[in-house]
Design an enzyme around this catalytic site. Structure first.
Site, short mmCIF file in Angstrom:
data_model
loop_
_atom_site.label_atom_id
_atom_site.label_comp_id
_atom_site.label_asym_id
_atom_site.label_seq_id
_atom_site.Cartn_x
_atom_site.Cartn_y
_atom_site.Cartn_z
CD GLU A 242 -0.63 -5.85 5.87
OE1 GLU A 242 -1.02 -4.68 6.02
OE2 GLU A 242 -0.34 -6.35 4.77
CB CYS B 176 -0.96 -0.03 1.19
SG CYS B 176 -2.37 1.11 1.03
CG HIS C 66 -3.27 -3.78 3.44
ND1 HIS C 66 -2.30 -3.16 4.19
CD2 HIS C 66 -3.94 -2.79 2.79
CE1 HIS C 66 -2.37 -1.84 4.02
NE2 HIS C 66 -3.36 -1.59 3.17
#
Length: 236
Positions: A205, A86, A203
């Site tokens: 994660e 990002c 994302h």
């Protein structure tokens, strides 16, 4: 394998990434303050999402001048791995480690959602544990995530197989309707020519923990670990 997660003033996903690496994958990880310059002990550098320096001027424009970024550039030049997520993707384009730029979303609104992505290339250290053309789902949260590049640059990226992730629908079809931000060619994530630097707007994660009911992003980190093990076996 040792990971470093860069922390800028305004970063807000650094702990999320560190949690996945340390607590889920049990890998040695340290948070790297943006004023540090010594990262020679690290194998993989991750520049997380967030709003570095408040995203003043434009996303990543100030972060590119942090002392840590010269070290990150040297790290990449040595062939070591760098991942920008990002805001991290935006920073990597600002310093020239990745081609193109991230500009305002087509609808000019901040988008926070979960979107399907097609894994376009699995011949990469980042995607080895995915199946090619698999459709995965990852969260996005950005206001400037629209990937742009000049026509010649875009052609080179496509011809070189540098596009790893592309926005699609649930059936894996690449359509205008499945493009959340107006990115050219529905691009969600690209590498540099040598493949050791990856930038992506979604994302991984945030989709790496079974507690959340989402683990599609975990494969990206596992791919890096799998590649390291494979290289070690070849050395023997």
């Amino acid at each position: 394998m040792k990971f470093g997660v860069v922390v800028f003033p305004g970063s807000n996903c650094d702990r999320d990434v560190a949690y996945v690496l340390q607590d889920i994958l049990k890998q040695p990880t340290r948070l790297v303050w943006h004023q540090e310059t010594e990262i020679s002990d690290l194998d993989v550098i991750i520049i997380p999402g967030g709003f570095s320096y408040g995203d003043y001027l434009r996303c990543g424009a100030i972060a590119q001048f942090s002392p840590i970024m010269k070290a990150v550039q040297q790290h990449a030049t040595q062939g070591k791995l760098v991942l920008g997520i990002c805001n991290g993707f935006q920073i990597l384009t600002e310093v020239g480690l990745l081609p193109g730029a991230l500009i305002r979303n087509q609808n000019l609104h901040f988008i926070c959602d979960r979107v399907p992505l097609k894994v376009e290339n699995t011949a990469s250290v980042w995607t080895e544990t995915y199946h090619k053309q698999t459709v995965i789902t990852l969260p996005i949260a950005h206001g400037e995530g629209r990937y742009f590049a000049e026509p010649d640059t875009l052609k080179q990226i496509e011809d070189n197989g540098q596009v790893l992730f592309r926005y699609c629908n649930q059936k894996g079809e690449i359509t205008a309707e499945s493009n959340p931000n107006g990115s050219l060619n529905n691009i969600a994530g690209i590498t540099n020519k040598t493949g050791n630097v990856l930038g992506m707007m979604p994302h991984p994660e945030r989709a790496s923990d079974e507690v959340l009911g989402a683990t599609d992003g975990l494969h990206l980190f596992q791919s890096v670990l799998s590649h390291k093990v494979g290289m070690a076996n070849l050395a023997h």
